[in-house]
Design a protein around this motif. Sequence first.
Motif, PDB file in Angstrom:
ATOM      1  N   GLN A   1     -13.022 -17.659 -30.146  1.00  0.00           N
ATOM      2  CA  GLN A   1     -11.944 -18.607 -29.870  1.00  0.00           C
ATOM      3  C   GLN A   1     -11.059 -18.113 -28.732  1.00  0.00           C
ATOM      4  O   GLN A   1     -10.577 -18.912 -27.931  1.00  0.00           O
TER       5      GLN A   1
ATOM      6  N   THR B   1     -18.111 -29.996 -25.561  1.00  0.00           N
ATOM      7  CA  THR B   1     -17.962 -28.808 -26.396  1.00  0.00           C
ATOM      8  C   THR B   1     -18.374 -27.554 -25.631  1.00  0.00           C
ATOM      9  O   THR B   1     -19.401 -27.540 -24.952  1.00  0.00           O
TER      10      THR B   1
ATOM     11  N   ARG C   1      -9.214 -27.490 -28.637  1.00  0.00           N
ATOM     12  CA  ARG C   1      -9.407 -26.068 -28.360  1.00  0.00           C
ATOM     13  C   ARG C   1     -10.875 -25.673 -28.405  1.00  0.00           C
ATOM     14  O   ARG C   1     -11.202 -24.494 -28.381  1.00  0.00           O
ATOM     15  N   LYS C   2     -11.749 -26.673 -28.460  1.00  0.00           N
ATOM     16  CA  LYS C   2     -13.184 -26.400 -28.477  1.00  0.00           C
ATOM     17  C   LYS C   2     -13.919 -27.092 -27.335  1.00  0.00           C
ATOM     18  O   LYS C   2     -15.124 -26.954 -27.192  1.00  0.00           O
ATOM     19  N   GLU C   3     -13.172 -27.870 -26.543  1.00  0.00           N
ATOM     20  CA  GLU C   3     -13.810 -28.685 -25.504  1.00  0.00           C
ATOM     21  C   GLU C   3     -13.117 -28.544 -24.153  1.00  0.00           C
ATOM     22  O   GLU C   3     -11.921 -28.277 -24.086  1.00  0.00           O
TER      23      GLU C   3
ATOM     24  N   ARG D   1     -12.882 -19.220 -25.720  1.00  0.00           N
ATOM     25  CA  ARG D   1     -12.716 -20.674 -25.518  1.00  0.00           C
ATOM     26  C   ARG D   1     -11.331 -20.977 -24.937  1.00  0.00           C
ATOM     27  O   ARG D   1     -11.198 -21.746 -23.986  1.00  0.00           O
TER      28      ARG D   1
ATOM     29  N   LYS E   1      -9.920 -29.948 -32.068  1.00  0.00           N
ATOM     30  CA  LYS E   1     -10.972 -30.336 -31.125  1.00  0.00           C
ATOM     31  C   LYS E   1     -10.589 -29.981 -29.687  1.00  0.00           C
ATOM     32  O   LYS E   1     -11.433 -29.566 -28.897  1.00  0.00           O
TER      33      LYS E   1
END
Length: 197
Positions: A172, A146, A139-141, A175, A137
């Motif tokens: 990714q 998000t 690495r997604k926010e 991100r 999580k």
Amino acid sequence: MVKRAKDGLKNLKTVQLKADTYQQIYDSALTQNRAQQYTASNSTLDRIFNDAEAKQAPYSTVYNKAVDLRSANNKAIKNGGDGTPSDKVTASNSSSSSASSSSASANSNSSSVTGLTDAEKKEAKNYKGKNEYTVGKDRKEINGKTITAKQIQEGRNLITASGLEEGSFSDQDIRDGLIAAHKAGMTYAQYLQKNYK
């Protein structure tokens, strides 16, 4: 003779595709290293190390860079993840492995394997990473929100505007870059300029 030529071309395309895949995986892991995500970087590198073909001659350049990056990650983890990437890694470029794979046609049927040094074997033995590539999580926010598809697309537009090949960045990767830029207090454009120019 025509059949042999067609088979050779098919083998060359297969080797080129695999070399490009390994390079993309390495580039993702390098981005994670620069974002001080050393464990995640090692997990990404596992996708190369778990493929027995990665040790073959046509892929030796990217394989050796992956070994160096894993060593740098392990060193940073051992030192408490102090956020200081290895000089060796930051100096290495993340350019395409086309030079390595251009000689692949001559070596495409070769089964020679690039061996590991004693130090690399020791590092590999001490590595405690996972064999699965999972994205947490964190690495997604950014700040608990998000990262959206729109932000990723804007990141792609900035990559293109910076003169970089946007196709070499996965969602990714973008991100990770957005998170690293946020942590460093800079814009994504500044982050690209600093890390890829």
